[in-house]
Scaffold this motif. Structure first.
Motif: not given
Length: 230
Positions: A27-32, A189-199, A204-206, A215-216
């Motif tokens: 349900s959230d990034t912490d869960g992932m 696909a690269w754009v979607v990957t970057g978008f999903l990686l942001l949170p 991860l790095y606070e 960073s992304v």
């Protein structure tokens, strides 16, 4: 009896499919993050394998010399293996560079962490986004036919024509509408990957939102540009 039940439960927990299902149900990034850390490297490597196989099949089907030969010819298994190995190398190199560079930049901007290895595990999951791109690309590129009068047999008889054949064949394949469409799909696909990686990077790095974007975004832009060039 309970011991057997616990053993069956642990076995089911470590199937390759279960972590992906758990990740989608988070349900959230912490869960992932908890899911990825719990199941380790196996699901991530499975994702890389799927991407590699799809990329390898695309490399084989898009090879101009193979298009001219008609895909099935004497020695085609060796050609398929070579292209799959090449595709796997490209996938692993891209995975390491993309997520590694993002990790380095995020670590530089973070006051808490230098490098978080989980970024590569998430990369193994996210790289699966490219598998359907290359599967669709394989279908599209299979509709490309060799130009009339082009034959590798003629080139083999005249060694002076080899360079000309290579230039003409590659130009023909990579200038087709199908290949242009595939480049667009890769860029998306690269754009979607970057978008999903942001949170994920942010947690991860606070980092705050601005530094996670810093960073992304640059590395993702490189990936997009590369998608149009290669």
């Amino acid at each position: 009896m309970s011991h057997r039940g616990d053993s069956d439960h642990r076995t089911s927990d470590w199937t390759v499919i279960r972590p992906w299902r758990k990740l989608l149900q988070s349900s959230d990034t912490d869960g992932m993050i908890r899911v990825v850390r719990r199941y380790g490297w196996l699901p991530a490597l499975f994702g890389l394998a799927l991407h590699s196989i799809a990329r390898g099949a695309f490399e084989y089907l898009s090879e101009p010399f193979i298009i001219v030969e008609g895909y099935v010819f004497p020695g085609w298994p060796a050609a398929l293996v070579v292209n799959v190995l090449f595709g796997s190398f490209v996938v692993i190199f891209s995975w390491f560079c993309y997520f590694g560079l993002i990790g380095v930049i995020a670590g530089f901007l973070s006051t808490e962490y230098d490098m978080v290895g989980d970024i590569f595990k998430f990369g193994g999951y996210l790289t699966v986004l490219f598998a359907p791109v290359f599967l669709v690309g394989s279908v599209l590129i299979a509709t490309v036919t060799a130009p009339d009068g082009v034959s590798t047999e003629v080139v083999a008889e005249n060694s002076d024509g080899t360079a000309e054949f290579a230039t003409t064949a590659y130009s023909f394949v990579y200038d087709t509408p199908q290949m242009h469409a595939i480049r667009i799909l890769k860029a998306v696909a690269w754009v979607v990957t970057g978008f999903l990686l942001l949170p994920i990077v942010q947690h991860l790095y606070e980092l705050d939102e601005k530094r996670s974007v810093m960073s992304v975004l640059p590395v993702t832009l490189v990936g997009v540009i590369t998608a149009f060039l290669l």
